[in-house]
Write a protein that holds these residues in place. Structure first.
Motif, PDB file in Angstrom:
ATOM      1  N   PHE A  40      90.091-123.823 -22.975  1.00 18.28           N
ATOM      2  CA  PHE A  40      89.421-124.056 -21.700  1.00 18.28           C
ATOM      3  C   PHE A  40      90.068-125.220 -20.953  1.00 18.28           C
ATOM      4  CE2 PHE A  40      86.293-126.612 -19.418  1.00 18.28           C
ATOM      5  CZ  PHE A  40      85.984-125.731 -18.414  1.00 18.28           C
ATOM      6  N   VAL A  97      77.264-115.993 -23.338  1.00 18.45           N
ATOM      7  CA  VAL A  97      76.778-115.545 -24.643  1.00 18.45           C
ATOM      8  C   VAL A  97      77.098-114.066 -24.757  1.00 18.45           C
ATOM      9  CG1 VAL A  97      74.762-115.244 -26.087  1.00 18.45           C
ATOM     10  CG2 VAL A  97      74.912-117.196 -24.554  1.00 18.45           C
ATOM     11  N   PHE A 144      84.540-131.385 -23.905  1.00 22.80           N
ATOM     12  CA  PHE A 144      83.849-130.150 -23.531  1.00 22.80           C
ATOM     13  C   PHE A 144      83.124-129.553 -24.721  1.00 22.80           C
ATOM     14  CE2 PHE A 144      86.873-129.999 -19.921  1.00 22.80           C
ATOM     15  CZ  PHE A 144      85.919-130.007 -18.942  1.00 22.80           C
ATOM     16  N   TRP A 145      83.773-129.657 -25.852  1.00 27.06           N
ATOM     17  CA  TRP A 145      83.175-129.183 -27.088  1.00 27.06           C
ATOM     18  C   TRP A 145      81.842-129.884 -27.313  1.00 27.06           C
ATOM     19  CZ3 TRP A 145      85.298-130.727 -32.516  1.00 27.06           C
ATOM     20  CH2 TRP A 145      84.684-129.948 -33.498  1.00 27.06           C
ATOM     21  N   PHE A 175      82.223-133.897 -15.649  1.00 29.38           N
ATOM     22  CA  PHE A 175      83.418-134.273 -16.388  1.00 29.38           C
ATOM     23  C   PHE A 175      84.570-133.361 -16.015  1.00 29.38           C
ATOM     24  CE2 PHE A 175      86.245-133.807 -20.037  1.00 29.38           C
ATOM     25  CZ  PHE A 175      86.696-135.099 -20.120  1.00 29.38           C
ATOM     26  N   THR A 200      74.323-127.021 -25.872  1.00 29.17           N
ATOM     27  CA  THR A 200      73.502-126.259 -24.928  1.00 29.17           C
ATOM     28  C   THR A 200      73.742-124.777 -25.078  1.00 29.17           C
ATOM     29  OG1 THR A 200      75.208-126.676 -23.314  1.00 29.17           O
ATOM     30  CG2 THR A 200      73.204-127.990 -23.148  1.00 29.17           C
ATOM     31  N   GLU A 201      74.957-124.440 -25.455  1.00 31.51           N
ATOM     32  CA  GLU A 201      75.243-123.026 -25.643  1.00 31.51           C
ATOM     33  C   GLU A 201      74.400-122.460 -26.779  1.00 31.51           C
ATOM     34  OE1 GLU A 201      78.707-121.929 -27.507  1.00 31.51           O
ATOM     35  OE2 GLU A 201      78.837-119.989 -26.548  1.00 31.51           O
ATOM     36  N   GLU A 202      74.333-123.230 -27.857  1.00 31.08           N
ATOM     37  CA  GLU A 202      73.527-122.781 -28.985  1.00 31.08           C
ATOM     38  C   GLU A 202      72.064-122.642 -28.586  1.00 31.08           C
ATOM     39  OE1 GLU A 202      74.443-125.457 -32.173  1.00 31.08           O
ATOM     40  OE2 GLU A 202      76.507-124.708 -32.146  1.00 31.08           O
ATOM     41  N   THR A 219      76.460-127.277 -18.202  1.00 29.44           N
ATOM     42  CA  THR A 219      75.629-128.473 -18.079  1.00 29.44           C
ATOM     43  C   THR A 219      76.146-129.328 -16.922  1.00 29.44           C
ATOM     44  OG1 THR A 219      77.038-129.682 -19.589  1.00 29.44           O
ATOM     45  CG2 THR A 219      75.157-128.552 -20.544  1.00 29.44           C
ATOM     46  N   ALA A 279      87.592-124.767 -26.730  1.00 30.37           N
ATOM     47  CA  ALA A 279      87.495-125.846 -25.755  1.00 30.37           C
ATOM     48  C   ALA A 279      88.881-126.281 -25.311  1.00 30.37           C
ATOM     49  CB  ALA A 279      86.729-127.023 -26.328  1.00 30.37           C
ATOM     50  N   LEU A 307      80.027-131.519 -25.147  1.00 31.31           N
ATOM     51  CA  LEU A 307      79.036-131.359 -24.084  1.00 31.31           C
ATOM     52  C   LEU A 307      78.425-129.969 -24.071  1.00 31.31           C
ATOM     53  CD1 LEU A 307      80.725-133.151 -21.063  1.00 31.31           C
ATOM     54  CD2 LEU A 307      78.682-133.884 -22.257  1.00 31.31           C
ATOM     55  N   GLU A 308      79.248-128.976 -24.325  1.00 32.15           N
ATOM     56  CA  GLU A 308      78.808-127.618 -24.037  1.00 32.15           C
ATOM     57  C   GLU A 308      78.276-126.858 -25.247  1.00 32.15           C
ATOM     58  OE1 GLU A 308      78.552-126.215 -21.084  1.00 32.15           O
ATOM     59  OE2 GLU A 308      79.298-127.985 -20.074  1.00 32.15           O
ATOM     60  N   SER A 309      78.786-127.182 -26.430  1.00 27.81           N
ATOM     61  CA  SER A 309      78.449-126.309 -27.562  1.00 27.81           C
ATOM     62  C   SER A 309      76.961-126.395 -27.908  1.00 27.81           C
ATOM     63  CB  SER A 309      79.302-126.660 -28.769  1.00 27.81           C
ATOM     64  OG  SER A 309      79.071-127.992 -29.155  1.00 27.81           O
ATOM     65  N   SER A 351      80.814-119.456 -31.973  1.00 32.05           N
ATOM     66  CA  SER A 351      80.519-120.167 -30.727  1.00 32.05           C
ATOM     67  C   SER A 351      81.686-120.060 -29.760  1.00 32.05           C
ATOM     68  CB  SER A 351      80.242-121.632 -31.039  1.00 32.05           C
ATOM     69  OG  SER A 351      80.212-122.366 -29.842  1.00 32.05           O
ATOM     70  N   ARG A 383      70.917-122.042 -25.684  1.00 31.92           N
ATOM     71  CA  ARG A 383      70.752-120.874 -24.820  1.00 31.92           C
ATOM     72  C   ARG A 383      70.824-119.594 -25.612  1.00 31.92           C
ATOM     73  NH1 ARG A 383      73.621-123.278 -20.343  1.00 31.92           N
ATOM     74  NH2 ARG A 383      72.005-123.940 -18.893  1.00 31.92           N
ATOM     75  N   ALA A 384      71.699-119.595 -26.594  1.00 28.80           N
ATOM     76  CA  ALA A 384      71.929-118.369 -27.335  1.00 28.80           C
ATOM     77  C   ALA A 384      70.723-118.006 -28.186  1.00 28.80           C
ATOM     78  CB  ALA A 384      73.165-118.506 -28.212  1.00 28.80           C
ATOM     79  N   ILE A 417      68.419-109.463 -18.377  1.00 29.98           N
ATOM     80  CA  ILE A 417      68.563-110.407 -19.485  1.00 29.98           C
ATOM     81  C   ILE A 417      69.991-110.371 -20.009  1.00 29.98           C
ATOM     82  CG2 ILE A 417      67.956-110.800 -21.903  1.00 29.98           C
ATOM     83  CD1 ILE A 417      65.093-109.857 -21.090  1.00 29.98           C
ATOM     84  N   TRP A 462      82.284-122.394 -27.702  1.00 33.52           N
ATOM     85  CA  TRP A 462      82.736-123.755 -27.426  1.00 33.52           C
ATOM     86  C   TRP A 462      83.138-124.503 -28.684  1.00 33.52           C
ATOM     87  CZ3 TRP A 462      84.125-125.531 -22.853  1.00 33.52           C
ATOM     88  CH2 TRP A 462      83.630-124.890 -21.725  1.00 33.52           C
ATOM     89  N   ASP A 463      83.756-123.795 -29.618  1.00 31.90           N
ATOM     90  CA  ASP A 463      84.349-124.557 -30.722  1.00 31.90           C
ATOM     91  C   ASP A 463      85.633-125.210 -30.224  1.00 31.90           C
ATOM     92  OD1 ASP A 463      86.017-122.481 -30.512  1.00 31.90           O
ATOM     93  OD2 ASP A 463      85.836-121.745 -32.550  1.00 31.90           O
ATOM     94  N   GLN A 495      64.588-112.006 -28.036  1.00 32.62           N
ATOM     95  CA  GLN A 495      64.703-110.840 -27.175  1.00 32.62           C
ATOM     96  C   GLN A 495      65.239-109.627 -27.932  1.00 32.62           C
ATOM     97  OE1 GLN A 495      65.144-113.567 -24.901  1.00 32.62           O
ATOM     98  NE2 GLN A 495      64.422-112.804 -22.938  1.00 32.62           N
ATOM     99  N   SER A 535      73.438-112.126 -34.070  1.00 29.58           N
ATOM    100  CA  SER A 535      73.338-113.462 -33.477  1.00 29.58           C
ATOM    101  C   SER A 535      74.310-114.451 -34.105  1.00 29.58           C
ATOM    102  CB  SER A 535      71.924-113.984 -33.650  1.00 29.58           C
ATOM    103  OG  SER A 535      71.618-114.024 -35.021  1.00 29.58           O
ATOM    104  N   ILE A 594      67.900-115.638 -26.649  1.00 26.91           N
ATOM    105  CA  ILE A 594      68.421-114.326 -26.300  1.00 26.91           C
ATOM    106  C   ILE A 594      68.749-113.534 -27.546  1.00 26.91           C
ATOM    107  CG2 ILE A 594      70.383-113.147 -25.238  1.00 26.91           C
ATOM    108  CD1 ILE A 594      70.371-115.576 -23.248  1.00 26.91           C
ATOM    109  N   SER A 595      69.398-114.192 -28.453  1.00 27.23           N
ATOM    110  CA  SER A 595      69.895-113.416 -29.578  1.00 27.23           C
ATOM    111  C   SER A 595      68.807-113.106 -30.609  1.00 27.23           C
ATOM    112  CB  SER A 595      71.066-114.140 -30.235  1.00 27.23           C
ATOM    113  OG  SER A 595      70.692-115.454 -30.518  1.00 27.23           O
ATOM    114  N   ARG A 596      67.789-113.951 -30.674  1.00 28.07           N
ATOM    115  CA  ARG A 596      66.771-113.687 -31.709  1.00 28.07           C
ATOM    116  C   ARG A 596      65.536-112.984 -31.120  1.00 28.07           C
ATOM    117  NH1 ARG A 596      68.302-117.719 -35.377  1.00 28.07           N
ATOM    118  NH2 ARG A 596      70.018-116.689 -36.450  1.00 28.07           N
TER     119      ARG A 596
END
Lengths: 431, 315
Positions: free
Chosen positions: A101, A81, B30-31, A124, B37-39, A118, A98, B33-35, A91, B41-42, A72, A93-94, B49, A87, B45-47
């Motif tokens: 990146f 992550v 990217f911000w 993209f 899904t990241e949240e 994704t 970004a 698109l990705e942020s 982020s 996903r997080a 896990i 991806w702020d 598990q 928790s 796991i973070s809560r």
């Protein structure tokens, strides 16, 4: 006959190159294996030990449960992550991340500490890189040109009659030393101070970043336990961009030196072949030539070798990173001279010849009637160089029998030919 | 100088502006698109598990954190933790080291492997310092060879069609299509059948590899549960070499296009060109220089033909 010889030499060189390349890879593989395998085994054993200890301490956890737990955590880590801490981690991806990146994409560093997960992000990313990488290269080239312009200006400021070579060597050394200090010594100091790395690690990070390898084993600004000042990453980005332009010049120098060493060898060993083909072509085209042409062609070959070597010296500091991909153009594939920008090379050569000629010392480098865009770089630069040469020769009123001057003069029509749609090779192709 | 200052300043400035705006735009996308899904996903796991783990193990939070840190450190050093201890993947065996060397000299740098010892890091620096130029030379050669080939094809076709321009365009398009097929659309098929990826992931991997970005989120031959055929890594290495040369060719074309677009200040440019031409024609009309020009033209023609090494020219 000469054709086969030429063919053989080229394939021989290509074969040697391929062989050398693979040999180099094998050698590297062996050394890395030697260096890293022990460390890997050691840390693996360490982890096994830790796991066992952990199991002993917490008897309520059994083996499979622990495996699952580890899995896990690893998955979380792979997805970017951070499983450490609570928790409320910021982020990944702020916007500033970004941006960082996006920078790693267009510069092709690609640390990989962040990567799109994704499908839309991945798609993209592909198109973004397709547009961004060329733009980045063009930008770096411009930057390299700018850096080089300052270098040339400095050189001209310092120039005194009779010391030109020394001054040039000095400026190049100064350029290298200052660049090393500014891009490879000071930033690692800052990084090692801020990130808590050793200087060696900082330097390693700097090199891996600037060479665009970008393993991502050390990345700045990713430690969640540290508070970074807000401009830290932006400053690092500026450092990366300028450093890339600088390191591009250095790599370029290395690449061209390697190519030129081979070319020099070729020129030495096959001067006879060249002359053979020259005479053959002469017959073929049925043009009258006197004896002087043949003897001056020898001189010209020697001159070109010299000029090429000198031109590398300058060319190395002329074009930036994009020169890595120069010579791959569809058009410029015929001679090995086309490996770099021929016009640039000849332009440098002309300038050098003029500056080395004791007679021309009295004449200013850019005559007053030469066009004012001579510092703008690019094609116009070369053209103006040619024009200035013209003016120099005119003013001198010197007879053009001198082979030295012939060598200089010969570059003038070459410029026209390389820029015109019908290059010299097209003339020969369908006689 | 003042006449041309607009060109020499405006073009780089515009380029810089374009560059920064591209970075900004990319960051925004990217911000977006990705942020999210990241949240997503997080969250689990973070809560969930986290709580579950705390309950199950009966550990104190700091201890658990320390343990997690250890695991991540171990993972970073390239140890595969999922398997039981006996079947761990030796990443620094010869094949792995070789693959690592390829990623260094091509500057792909996946980072799934990276030297951890000081000796390894120092050697890596010097190795790259020599290897990267060497690799570039080889890529240049391959690219040259490819473009020669295309050139020859277009010549042959031009003779047959008796329209060299259309032939050139046709062959260029053909080369582009063939390259796309050979380097971008066929290899992902192989990856999907051998690795555990879908087709779009395969294309993404192909692009990230050939453009030398090399995130390392997808790397071939790294799944310990998979059985790889012995030729697999060699074929991939070859694909990387040729594909990079081809992509470099393509990117180079893009750069040429961009730089042509960059010369926006046409007024200055055409003015400058005209003046140059004027000067040159003046020089050629000068009676003193006429024979000299003619002679040097001849010499240059002769020299350039003798100098170029292509066999078909010596023909």
């Amino acid at each position: 006959m000469s054709r086969f010889l030429l063919c053989d030499r080229q394939t021989g060189w290509a074969l040697a190159l391929v062989l050398g390349y693979f040999l180099y890879l094998f050698l590297g593989a062996m050394v890395f294996q030697l260096l890293e395998k022990q460390a890997e085994a050691q840390s693996r054993n360490q982890f096994k030990l830790d796991k066992l200890k952990f199991l002993q301490n917490y008897t309520c956890l059994d083996g499979p449960a622990l495996e699952q737990f580890v899995q896990i955590i690893m998955e979380a880590w792979e997805k970017g992550v951070n499983p450490k801490g609570n928790s409320t981690n910021p982020s990944n991806w702020d916007f500033s991340n970004a941006l960082f990146f996006a920078g790693t994409v267009v510069t092709t560093i690609g640390y990989g500490n962040l990567s799109p997960s994704t499908l839309a992000g991945q798609a993209f990313c592909v198109f973004y890189a397709l547009g961004g990488i060329p733009l980045n290269l063009a930008f770096l080239k411009q930057l390299g040109k700018g850096l080089n312009m300052y270098l040339v200006r400095l050189e001209r400021c310092l120039q005194r009659p009779g010391h030109s070579m020394v001054v040039q060597a000095l400026t190049v050394t100064f350029f290298l030393v200052a660049g090393t200090l500014l891009f490879l010594i000071f930033p690692p100091m800052i990084f090692s101070y801020v990130e808590g790395w050793s200087f060696g690690e900082g330097f390693y990070f700097a090199f891996i970043s600037l060479s665009t390898i970008g393993f991502g084993d050390y990345v700045i600004g990713t430690d969640p336990n540290k508070h970074y000042i807000s401009v830290y990453r932006s400053l690092a980005a500026i450092w990366i961009i300028f450093g890339l332009a600088w390191l591009g010049l250095v790599f370029n120098l290395g690449t061209e030196l390697m190519e030129k060493i081979n070319q020099l060898k070729w020129h030495k060993t096959s001067r006879m072949t060249v002359e053979n083909s020259v005479t053959k072509l002469e017959d073929h085209l049925d043009r009258s030539r006197d004896q002087e042409v043949n003897s001056s062609s020898k001189i010209k070959i020697v001159l070109t070798v010299g000029s090429c070597l000198m031109a590398i010296w300058f060319h190395g500091s002329d074009s930036g990173l994009p020169a890595r991909m120069e010579g791959l153009e569809l058009g410029s594939s015929d001679s090995s001279e086309a490996q770099f920008d021929l016009s640039d090379l000849i332009g440098w050569f002309v300038e050098l010849e003029v500056s080395l000629d004791p007679l021309s010392q009295a004449v200013p480098m850019t005559p007053p009637n030469s066009p004012p865009w001579s510092q703008a770089g690019g094609e116009e630069d070369v053209a103006s160089e040619a024009v200035s040469l013209e003016a120099v020769l005119q003013r001198r009123g010197r007879p053009l029998k001198d082979p030295n001057v012939c060598g200089q003069k010969s570059s003038l029509p070459a410029l026209e030919l390389t820029h015109s749609p019908e290059g010299p090779r097209d003339v020969w192709r369908d006689p | 100088m003042p006449r041309c200052s607009c060109r020499s300043v405006a073009a780089p400035l515009l380029l810089a502006l374009l560059y920064v705006s591209l970075l900004m735009a990319g960051a925004g996308v990217f911000w977006a698109l990705e942020s999210e899904t990241e949240e997503e996903r997080a969250q689990p796991i973070s809560r969930d598990q986290w709580d579950q783990l705390l309950n199950r193990s009966g550990m104190e939070p700091p201890q658990l954190e320390a343990f997690i840190r250890d695991i991540i450190e171990a993972y970073k050093t390239g140890i595969n933790l999922q398997q039981n201890a006996t079947t761990l993947l030796g990443k620094w065996k010869f094949a792995g080291s070789f693959f690592f060397c390829v990623t260094v000299v091509t500057t792909i740098g996946y980072g799934n492997l990276s030297p951890s010892t000081t000796g390894g890091q120092i050697f890596c620096i010097f190795y790259a310092l020599v290897g990267i130029p060497l690799n570039l030379i080889l890529l240049n050669r391959i690219g040259q060879w490819m473009s020669n080939w295309v050139h020859r094809c277009s010549n042959v076709l031009g003779k047959k069609l008796s329209r060299p321009k259309t032939a050139k365009v046709l062959t260029s398009l053909c080369a582009l299509g063939l390259g796309l097929l050979l380097f971008f659309f066929l290899p992902p098929l192989m990856f999907t059948s051998i690795e555990d990826w879908n087709y779009s992931e395969g294309i993404y991997y192909a692009f990230i590899t050939l453009s030398t970005i090399g995130f390392g989120d997808y790397v071939i031959g790294m799944n310990p549960a998979q059985d790889y055929p012995p030729w697999y890594k060699n074929v991939v290495a070859l694909w990387i070499l040729f594909g990079m040369a081809w992509l470099a060719l393509l990117i180079n074309l893009c750069i040429g296009f961009l730089e042509n677009c960059g010369d926006i200040c046409q007024c200055c440019r055409t003015g400058a060109k005209k003046e140059t031409e004027q000067d040159l024609s003046d020089a050629s009309q000068d009676s003193n220089l006429q024979p000299v020009l003619k002679e040097t033209t001849e010499k240059v023609e002769m020299f350039s033909s003798g100098d170029s090494m292509k066999p078909e020219i010596a023909d």
